[in-house]
Design a protein around this motif. Structure first.
Motif, PDB file in Angstrom:
ATOM      1  N   SER A  54    -109.642  36.442 -50.531  1.00  0.00           N
ATOM      2  CA  SER A  54    -110.856  35.781 -50.616  1.00  0.00           C
ATOM      3  C   SER A  54    -111.309  35.977 -52.089  1.00  0.00           C
ATOM      4  N   VAL A  55    -110.663  36.889 -53.004  1.00  0.00           N
ATOM      5  CA  VAL A  55    -111.227  37.128 -54.198  1.00  0.00           C
ATOM      6  C   VAL A  55    -110.854  35.945 -55.066  1.00  0.00           C
ATOM      7  N   LEU A  56    -109.498  35.491 -54.874  1.00  0.00           N
ATOM      8  CA  LEU A  56    -109.109  34.246 -55.516  1.00  0.00           C
ATOM      9  C   LEU A  56    -109.832  33.230 -54.996  1.00  0.00           C
ATOM     10  N   ARG A  57    -110.165  32.743 -53.894  1.00  0.00           N
ATOM     11  CA  ARG A  57    -110.846  31.685 -53.123  1.00  0.00           C
ATOM     12  C   ARG A  57    -112.170  31.679 -53.940  1.00  0.00           C
ATOM     13  N   SER A  76    -113.470  26.016 -56.897  1.00  0.00           N
ATOM     14  CA  SER A  76    -114.584  25.362 -56.271  1.00  0.00           C
ATOM     15  C   SER A  76    -114.551  24.778 -54.857  1.00  0.00           C
ATOM     16  N   LEU A  77    -113.356  24.262 -54.776  1.00  0.00           N
ATOM     17  CA  LEU A  77    -113.121  23.479 -53.431  1.00  0.00           C
ATOM     18  C   LEU A  77    -113.171  24.835 -52.388  1.00  0.00           C
ATOM     19  N   ILE A 129    -107.597  26.576 -46.615  1.00  0.00           N
ATOM     20  CA  ILE A 129    -106.917  27.029 -47.676  1.00  0.00           C
ATOM     21  C   ILE A 129    -106.223  28.192 -47.790  1.00  0.00           C
ATOM     22  N   ASN A 130    -104.763  28.090 -48.216  1.00  0.00           N
ATOM     23  CA  ASN A 130    -103.888  29.380 -48.005  1.00  0.00           C
ATOM     24  C   ASN A 130    -103.400  29.823 -49.170  1.00  0.00           C
TER      25      ASN A 130
END
Length: 748
Positions: A178-181, A185-186, A167-168
């Motif tokens: 990392s904060v946005l990821r 949920s994916l 996921i980019n």
């Protein structure tokens, strides 16, 4: 379309004959013909007739001929689907697939249509793609059988599930990827992916995740935030999926002013106080939503069920500020027509309806509706309670209220267990039905045939003993027990037979007082190995006692749920008096308070405090049979149940805890969802810190035992289940430790 209409001069139809029918009724054919007996037949009507009959879907060939003045319709029916079978299916339930195919027109007893079969194949592939099986292949076999029928077999090669391998997020500057990821949920595969399935791509999940990222930025003042694109690509072997999300953050905005406009009903000051956004603050979409909801809820208290608050932000891009106008439209005042209850397959409607404080044919009141929801949740019969309102068509001043519940199993096998090197496995057991026959009453049978405790008790609790909501609790029991850590002396035991009766009287929506009376006959058998404390008790009170206790109590329950509380408080106080009608003249007071604070994303911080004190009013020693016990799950985890506090030494040198006349217990728990599971309320992890002890006299903070640890909480079919692993911190060499414990049906 292979239809043929023989060219003929116009003629008057004297008769119509249909040939080739097998299942279709002749009347059906006649109804689609544009010509009747006695009417003139033309070539145009022949073409219309063929077109109409083809459009029914019943026929694969239609011919129209004439024999003199007789119109002959020759048809060939489509085969009927006699059966639909699947091979190679593992991921789906076959009945569920049949329902999905029926939605596209393919089902047993319907007519076979090659175009619909192709659609059915695509629907099956779509179902598999939604589960991440991008390599799934579907081959359909159509087999003709007798009487113009066909059997359809969908042969499926599921292949391997396609997983997200990367996921980019591109374009982020203010926040790390990392904060946005973490907002999504994916995810890429992790140790819990087998349970959460979050490494399997679905369009719906991606849409929800993009909205989560958007909300994240809007909550932090980035009003010009855009998701420019979200690209999904799959590896050539169809095993790996790559997500590329391109975003544009824009600038951060602060509030320069907040103003209310519209129809404020003369309550501008009251509504303004509900606005959480203040001048100079960074704009927050979440606070805006909370503010508009608070205003709508307040208007709902006055009967305006469909109040609309429309935010109108005006951006000043040079100063990076926003002027916010909230336009209030209360709409019409409404009252409730019907309250509809659904989802209660077992629980009777009246059990739910008697908790409703919003009544039918009364003005709509959002606070009463919220209170009703909380009261239904506090029953403890449901894992979910949803409340919604709907317009009544054609009547703008009426609404219907829908109460949808999701029941949990209310029959519970209550188990307690622990393990130690000295006592091995320790078990207790009981059976209760908290919602017997769907009536809301509770029936409990507790049977224990262990070597330390032998119990047979039957209890019943009726929360609506009267229509006014007075509750009734009754219990009868016979117990034979030996003080803790029995060493094999069969003569040393305490026998008790009795019963209790208690009434609970509500005096507010959250408060209830209790009045109770009990009757208990005690008999204590002692030997040379009996601890000295019990021998002193027998010397003071005798080996046979009659106890007639009177109790008065109070409870206040402000929790949002009795089963899975996430906010609110719970308090209870109890006073027990051993009356002069019996042999034991004593009193005991007990107080407990719990707090539940919701944090973000299902994280809950909870506190529990308990204090108890007992004494006599005759100058005699406090009866040891009324002592408090502390230790184990429910009090101080990491120590054996009931093992803390004073102890006595028998003649054979064995130490035995004897409890104490007072106790002090404190617990802190931090509960959170299992990482990667989303906000799952039924399966959670927790960390805890416990402290407590029992004392011979007044409770104090000296001598407290404490522990910390972690555990798993699960709303299982058997009831609320907790596993805990406790690590004692402050302990003494004589303390009995028990690190692993579990119990069903306990809050702390």
């Amino acid at each position: 379309m292979n239809g043929v209409a023989v060219a003929a001069d116009p003629f008057v139809v004297k008769d119509i004959r249909v040939e080739g029918l097998q299942r279709v009724e002749p009347g059906t054919v006649f109804s689609y013909l544009p010509v009747r007996v006695g009417e003139t037949f033309t070539d145009d009507k022949g073409a219309d007739a063929i077109r109409s009959l083809y459009n029914t879907g019943f026929f694969k060939d239609v011919k129209i001929q004439s024999e003199g003045a007789v119109l002959v319709v020759i048809v060939e029916e489509r085969p009927a689907v006699s059966q639909i079978e699947f091979t190679g299916i593992k991921e789906f339930d076959k009945d569920a697939l049949r329902k999905s195919l029926k939605a596209v027109g393919v089902a047993e007893a319907r007519y076979y249509d090659k175009a619909l079969i192709d659609k059915a194949e695509q629907e099956l592939k779509r179902q598999y793609v939604s589960r991440g099986f991008y390599a799934a292949e579907v081959i359909t076999t159509v087999t003709p059988i007798e009487r113009n029928r066909v059997a359809i077999v969908f042969n499926v090669d599921e292949g391997q599930v396609s997983k997200i391998v990367q996921i980019n997020i591109i374009g982020n500057k203010a926040f790390k990827e990392s904060v946005l990821r973490d907002e999504m949920s994916l995810s890429t595969p992790n140790w819990l992916s087998w349970y959460t399935k979050n490494d399997l791509y679905s369009k719906q999940k991606l849409t929800a995740d993009l909205e989560s990222i958007r909300s994240f930025y809007l909550n932090r003042g980035y009003l010009e935030f855009l998701i420019e694109s979200a690209q999904v690509s799959i590896s050539p072997d169809k095993k790996g999926i790559y997500l590329n999300i391109n975003i544009k953050e824009g600038e951060q905005y602060k509030l320069s002013s907040v103003k209310l406009t519209g129809e404020l009903l003369g309550k501008e000051d009251e509504l303004t106080k509900l606005v959480k956004l203040k001048n100079g603050d960074v704009f927050s979409s979440a606070q805006l939503t909370q503010s508009t909801k608070a205003i709508a809820d307040k208007l709902g208290v006055y009967g305006y069920a469909f109040a609309a608050i429309n935010p109108q932000p005006n951006l000043n891009k040079d100063k990076r500020t926003v002027d916010l106008v909230l336009n209030v439209d209360p709409g019409r005042r409404t009252y409730v027509r019907n309250i509809n209850v659904s989802g209660n397959n077992k629980t009777r409607d009246e059990v739910i309806r008697r908790e409703m404080r919003q009544l039918e044919s009364a003005w709509f009141d959002s606070e009463k509706l919220k209170l009703s929801k909380d009261r239904i949740n506090r029953l403890g019969f449901f894992t979910e309670v949803d409340v919604n309102t709907e317009d009544v068509p054609g009547t703008p001043d009426q609404v219907d209220v829908g109460i949808k519940v999701k029941e949990k199993p209310t029959g519970a096998l209550s188990l307690g267990a622990g393990f130690s090197s000295t006592d091995k496995l320790i078990l207790t057991a009981g059976i209760t039905q908290d919602n017997a026959f769907g009536t809301g009453t509770s029936i409990g049978l507790n049977v224990n045939t262990g070597r330390i405790n032998q119990v047979i008790s039957l209890s019943n609790f009726d929360p609506y003993f009267t229509e006014d909501g007075i509750s009734r609790f009754t219990e009868v029991y016979t117990r034979s027990s030996r003080p803790l850590f029995y060493t094999g002396d069969s003569e040393y035991k305490i026998d008790a037979t009795g019963g209790n009766f208690r009434l609970g009287v509500p005096y507010s929506e959250v408060d209830r007082v209790f009045f109770g009376l009990g009757l208990e006959q005690l008999q204590i058998n002692t030997t040379v190995n009996t601890p000295a404390s019990y021998q002193r008790y027998v010397n003071t009170y005798g080996n046979q006692n009659l106890n007639i206790p009177f109790t008065i109590g109070w409870a206040r329950d402000r929790r949002d749920s009795a089963l899975i509380p996430s906010r609110g408080t719970y308090q209870q106080a109890n006073f027990e008096l051993g009356t002069a009608l019996g042999d034991l003249e004593y009193y005991r007071v007990f107080y407990q308070q719990q707090y539940f604070y919701p944090l973000t994303k299902g994280n809950i911080l909870s506190f529990n405090g308990e204090v108890g004190y007992g004494d006599t009013y005759t100058g005699k020693p406090f009866p040891i049979t009324k002592n408090y016990y502390v230790g184990g799950i429910g009090s101080v985890r990491g120590f054996q149940p009931g093992s803390l506090g004073p102890y006595d030494v028998a003649a054979n040198g064995i130490r035995r805890p004897i409890g104490g006349a007072s106790k002090l217990v404190g617990n802190v728990e931090y509960t959170f969802p299992i990482p990667g599971s989303g906000v799952d309320r039924t399966l959670r992890l927790f960390g805890f810190m416990d402290a407590g002890n029992v004392y011979e006299n007044a409770p104090s903070f000296s001598g407290l035992r404490s522990s910390y640890g972690f555990g798993l909480s699960w709303i299982s079919p058997l009831g609320p289940l907790k596993f805990s692993y406790g690590i004692p911190v402050s302990k003494k060499p004589e303390d009995r430790l028990q690190r692993f414990q579990f119990q069903i049906g306990t809050a702390f």
